[in-house]
Design a protein around this motif. Structure first.
Motif, PDB file in Angstrom:
ATOM      1  N   ASN A 150       4.052  -1.124  -5.358  1.00  0.00           N
ATOM      2  CA  ASN A 150       4.879  -0.867  -6.537  1.00  0.00           C
ATOM      3  C   ASN A 150       6.272  -0.363  -6.199  1.00  0.00           C
ATOM      4  N   GLY A 151       6.479   0.217  -5.023  1.00  0.00           N
ATOM      5  CA  GLY A 151       7.792   0.706  -4.658  1.00  0.00           C
ATOM      6  C   GLY A 151       8.258   1.823  -5.574  1.00  0.00           C
ATOM      7  N   LEU A 197      11.437 -12.403   8.546  1.00  0.00           N
ATOM      8  CA  LEU A 197      11.112 -12.011   9.919  1.00  0.00           C
ATOM      9  C   LEU A 197      11.251 -10.509  10.107  1.00  0.00           C
ATOM     10  N   LEU A 198      12.310  -9.944   9.543  1.00  0.00           N
ATOM     11  CA  LEU A 198      12.546  -8.516   9.665  1.00  0.00           C
ATOM     12  C   LEU A 198      11.424  -7.722   8.996  1.00  0.00           C
ATOM     13  N   ALA A 199      10.988  -8.197   7.832  1.00  0.00           N
ATOM     14  CA  ALA A 199       9.887  -7.534   7.129  1.00  0.00           C
ATOM     15  C   ALA A 199       8.617  -7.559   7.965  1.00  0.00           C
ATOM     16  N   GLY A 200       8.369  -8.693   8.619  1.00  0.00           N
ATOM     17  CA  GLY A 200       7.174  -8.816   9.447  1.00  0.00           C
ATOM     18  C   GLY A 200       7.194  -7.939  10.691  1.00  0.00           C
ATOM     19  N   ARG A 201       8.375  -7.420  11.020  1.00  0.00           N
ATOM     20  CA  ARG A 201       8.488  -6.571  12.214  1.00  0.00           C
ATOM     21  C   ARG A 201       8.863  -5.137  11.857  1.00  0.00           C
ATOM     22  N   THR A 202       8.576  -4.764  10.644  1.00  0.00           N
ATOM     23  CA  THR A 202       8.790  -3.373  10.234  1.00  0.00           C
ATOM     24  C   THR A 202       7.991  -2.440  11.136  1.00  0.00           C
ATOM     25  N   GLY A 203       8.650  -1.373  11.566  1.00  0.00           N
ATOM     26  CA  GLY A 203       7.984  -0.410  12.444  1.00  0.00           C
ATOM     27  C   GLY A 203       7.957  -0.829  13.895  1.00  0.00           C
ATOM     28  N   GLN A 204       8.568  -1.971  14.189  1.00  0.00           N
ATOM     29  CA  GLN A 204       8.640  -2.438  15.571  1.00  0.00           C
ATOM     30  C   GLN A 204      10.066  -2.270  16.099  1.00  0.00           C
ATOM     31  N   PHE A 257      12.318  -0.311   5.915  1.00  0.00           N
ATOM     32  CA  PHE A 257      12.959  -0.670   4.657  1.00  0.00           C
ATOM     33  C   PHE A 257      13.095   0.550   3.747  1.00  0.00           C
ATOM     34  N   TYR A 258      14.165   0.548   2.924  1.00  0.00           N
ATOM     35  CA  TYR A 258      14.415   1.652   1.997  1.00  0.00           C
ATOM     36  C   TYR A 258      13.475   1.638   0.792  1.00  0.00           C
ATOM     37  N   ASP A 259      12.744   0.552   0.607  1.00  0.00           N
ATOM     38  CA  ASP A 259      11.757   0.503  -0.477  1.00  0.00           C
ATOM     39  C   ASP A 259      10.595  -0.377  -0.061  1.00  0.00           C
ATOM     40  N   THR A 260       9.382   0.138  -0.222  1.00  0.00           N
ATOM     41  CA  THR A 260       8.207  -0.619   0.212  1.00  0.00           C
ATOM     42  C   THR A 260       7.872  -1.754  -0.741  1.00  0.00           C
ATOM     43  N   GLY A 261       8.330  -1.676  -2.001  1.00  0.00           N
ATOM     44  CA  GLY A 261       8.096  -2.785  -2.922  1.00  0.00           C
ATOM     45  C   GLY A 261       8.830  -4.036  -2.480  1.00  0.00           C
ATOM     46  N   ILE A 262      10.082  -3.876  -2.057  1.00  0.00           N
ATOM     47  CA  ILE A 262      10.846  -5.000  -1.509  1.00  0.00           C
ATOM     48  C   ILE A 262      10.165  -5.528  -0.260  1.00  0.00           C
ATOM     49  N   LEU A 263       9.728  -4.628   0.600  1.00  0.00           N
ATOM     50  CA  LEU A 263       9.066  -5.022   1.847  1.00  0.00           C
ATOM     51  C   LEU A 263       7.804  -5.831   1.560  1.00  0.00           C
ATOM     52  N   CYS A 264       6.976  -5.357   0.626  1.00  0.00           N
ATOM     53  CA  CYS A 264       5.753  -6.088   0.286  1.00  0.00           C
ATOM     54  C   CYS A 264       6.065  -7.468  -0.269  1.00  0.00           C
ATOM     55  N   SER A 265       7.086  -7.549  -1.100  1.00  0.00           N
ATOM     56  CA  SER A 265       7.453  -8.838  -1.680  1.00  0.00           C
ATOM     57  C   SER A 265       7.865  -9.828  -0.599  1.00  0.00           C
ATOM     58  N   LEU A 266       8.650  -9.351   0.374  1.00  0.00           N
ATOM     59  CA  LEU A 266       9.069 -10.224   1.475  1.00  0.00           C
ATOM     60  C   LEU A 266       7.888 -10.673   2.326  1.00  0.00           C
ATOM     61  N   GLY A 268       4.944 -11.292   1.068  1.00  0.00           N
ATOM     62  CA  GLY A 268       4.031 -12.062   0.225  1.00  0.00           C
ATOM     63  C   GLY A 268       2.875 -11.256  -0.321  1.00  0.00           C
ATOM     64  N   ILE A 269       2.990  -9.929  -0.294  1.00  0.00           N
ATOM     65  CA  ILE A 269       1.931  -9.046  -0.789  1.00  0.00           C
ATOM     66  C   ILE A 269       2.171  -8.792  -2.271  1.00  0.00           C
ATOM     67  N   LYS A 270       1.199  -9.167  -3.120  1.00  0.00           N
ATOM     68  CA  LYS A 270       1.364  -9.039  -4.566  1.00  0.00           C
ATOM     69  C   LYS A 270       0.511  -7.943  -5.177  1.00  0.00           C
ATOM     70  N   SER A 271      -0.522  -7.513  -4.475  1.00  0.00           N
ATOM     71  CA  SER A 271      -1.392  -6.468  -5.022  1.00  0.00           C
ATOM     72  C   SER A 271      -1.954  -5.625  -3.889  1.00  0.00           C
ATOM     73  N   ALA A 272      -2.539  -4.490  -4.262  1.00  0.00           N
ATOM     74  CA  ALA A 272      -3.121  -3.590  -3.265  1.00  0.00           C
ATOM     75  C   ALA A 272      -4.232  -4.278  -2.478  1.00  0.00           C
ATOM     76  N   ASN A 273      -4.959  -5.176  -3.133  1.00  0.00           N
ATOM     77  CA  ASN A 273      -6.061  -5.872  -2.453  1.00  0.00           C
ATOM     78  C   ASN A 273      -5.568  -6.735  -1.299  1.00  0.00           C
ATOM     79  N   ASP A 274      -4.335  -7.221  -1.411  1.00  0.00           N
ATOM     80  CA  ASP A 274      -3.777  -8.055  -0.346  1.00  0.00           C
ATOM     81  C   ASP A 274      -3.626  -7.285   0.963  1.00  0.00           C
ATOM     82  N   LEU A 275      -3.630  -5.956   0.866  1.00  0.00           N
ATOM     83  CA  LEU A 275      -3.416  -5.131   2.057  1.00  0.00           C
ATOM     84  C   LEU A 275      -4.681  -4.871   2.850  1.00  0.00           C
ATOM     85  N   ASN A 276      -5.834  -5.234   2.299  1.00  0.00           N
ATOM     86  CA  ASN A 276      -7.102  -4.886   2.948  1.00  0.00           C
ATOM     87  C   ASN A 276      -7.173  -5.365   4.391  1.00  0.00           C
TER      88      ASN A 276
END
Length: 381
Positions: A150-151, A197-204, A257-266, A268-276
């Motif tokens: 939700n960011g 690509l940057l989103a996929g390497r967050t924390g790296q 990223f300054y907002d995790t909602g933007i990061l999730c969108s980049l 392709g994460i649309k819901s909490a279940n996608d994070l499992n």
């Protein structure tokens, strides 16, 4: 909810009583304008994104500032840099504390002009999207997975917009537009790939050459694109900490990223279940925790001193926070189950910095001190 109480308010009011100008920067749609207008509802409001206001300010800045004085909010002032020199002269003449509130979304443009023209006359604050504490009534009891999806953008919560509706539109409307305006990027498709690509390497660790090779662009372009994302408050580099310790350490920054909602969108994460079972699960939790600590400092008017640490043996501490002359080492784990090896890196680091404090922030329920290390849930950040 029409308005979220922002915890930066007390600091803003204090600074307005001491400086002639207060500048508020932050991402687009983070609530800067709303905050400024609630902070001083009696001030005259001028939006410099409006063509007529911008043209008046550009063509005759002196007349513009003589018309608007004694309590004015100048919104998105970075579009009229001509005003800064005149603001210096006029505020020096009048010497009225809190005469102007300036807002801007592009940190570099605003800060650069302030450094040149208004040093010593302006106080600066950064307003990021809503923190967990500011959203407490809306998010009480939610899982961290829901929080990251939700960011923190106010409009999303104000109108109960689904993340899958809000963030793709935000990315297209603001991030891509800003990049085009600042850099005149012709190949927007390649920039979109860079963002993903940057989103996929967050924390790296940020490796410019890898991005250059994968996208077929030179390293200068990679660095320029990341710099624009930083100045637009989309992403930031977390530097490594190397003062007074082992010289053989990694000095390349990590990216978050300054907002995790933007990061999730980049991602392709649309819901909490996608994070499992998502590969970035741990990185998203790490980003959430780092952001909350950053917001806590910014909302108090402090410049966050945040770093990570990794030595030549790849032993790592997720986050170091330097505050009031003290260093705190923080390990961040998305697991709900505590494991003793979570403390391994912290104990190793304390050999180099025995005076430092140590914390484990994780998704479980333990709240205790073990081997001198404070263990706690992310709600207690």
């Amino acid at each position: 909810m029409d308005y979220f109480d922002r915890h930066i308010k007390d600091k803003a009011l204090s600074l307005l009583s001491k400086f002639p100008l207060l500048a508020i920067t932050g991402p687009r749609q983070s609530g800067k304008t709303t905050f400024a207008r609630h902070l001083k509802p009696d001030y005259t409001y001028v939006n410099l994104e409006l063509p007529e206001s911008r043209e008046f300010a550009k063509s005759d800045p002196l007349a513009f500032l003589r018309r608007y004085q004694n309590g004015v909010i100048l919104d998105e002032i970075q579009w009229v840099p001509e005003l800064f020199s005149y603001l210096q002269v006029l505020t020096d003449e009048r010497n009225i504390p809190g005469e102007y509130i300036l807002t801007g979304s592009q940190n570099f443009l605003l800060s650069n002009q302030i450094t040149q023209s208004l040093a010593g006359r302006v106080a600066m604050l950064n307003l990021l999207p809503l923190s967990m504490k500011e959203l407490a009534d809306q998010i009480h009891g939610q899982s961290w997975e829901n929080l990251v999806v939700n960011g923190g953008y106010p409009r999303k919560f104000q109108f109960d917009i689904a993340p899958s509706d809000y963030y793709p539109n935000y990315i297209q409307s603001y991030i891509e537009r800003d990049v085009r305006q600042i850099l005149n990027v012709m190949d927007l498709g390649n920039f979109q790939k860079f963002l993903q690509l940057l989103a996929g390497r967050t924390g790296q660790v940020f490796n410019q050459s890898n991005f250059s090779n994968e996208l077929g662009i030179d390293q200068k372009t990679v660095n320029a694109w990341l710099t624009v994302l930083e100045t637009s408050f989309v992403a930031f580099r977390l530097p490594s900490y190397y003062r007074n310790f082992n010289k053989r350490i990694l000095k390349t920054p990590k990216v978050y990223f300054y907002d995790t909602g933007i990061l999730c969108s980049l991602l392709g994460i649309k819901s909490a279940n996608d994070l499992n079972v998502h590969f970035a699960r741990g990185a998203l939790f790490e980003n959430l925790v780092i952001l909350e600590l950053m917001k806590k400092e910014l909302n108090s008017g402090n410049v966050p001193s945040l770093y990570y640490w990794r030595d030549s043996n790849q032993t790592e501490v997720d986050l170091l926070q330097e505050k009031d002359g003290k260093l705190t080492a923080i390990e961040i784990k998305s697991s709900e189950t505590f494991h003793a090896n979570f403390l391994k890196g912290l104990k190793y680091f304390q050999k180099f910095a025995p005076e430092s404090a140590a914390r484990l922030i994780y998704a479980g329920s333990l709240d205790q001190v073990r081997d001198g290390i404070q263990i706690g849930n992310y709600w207690k950040i």
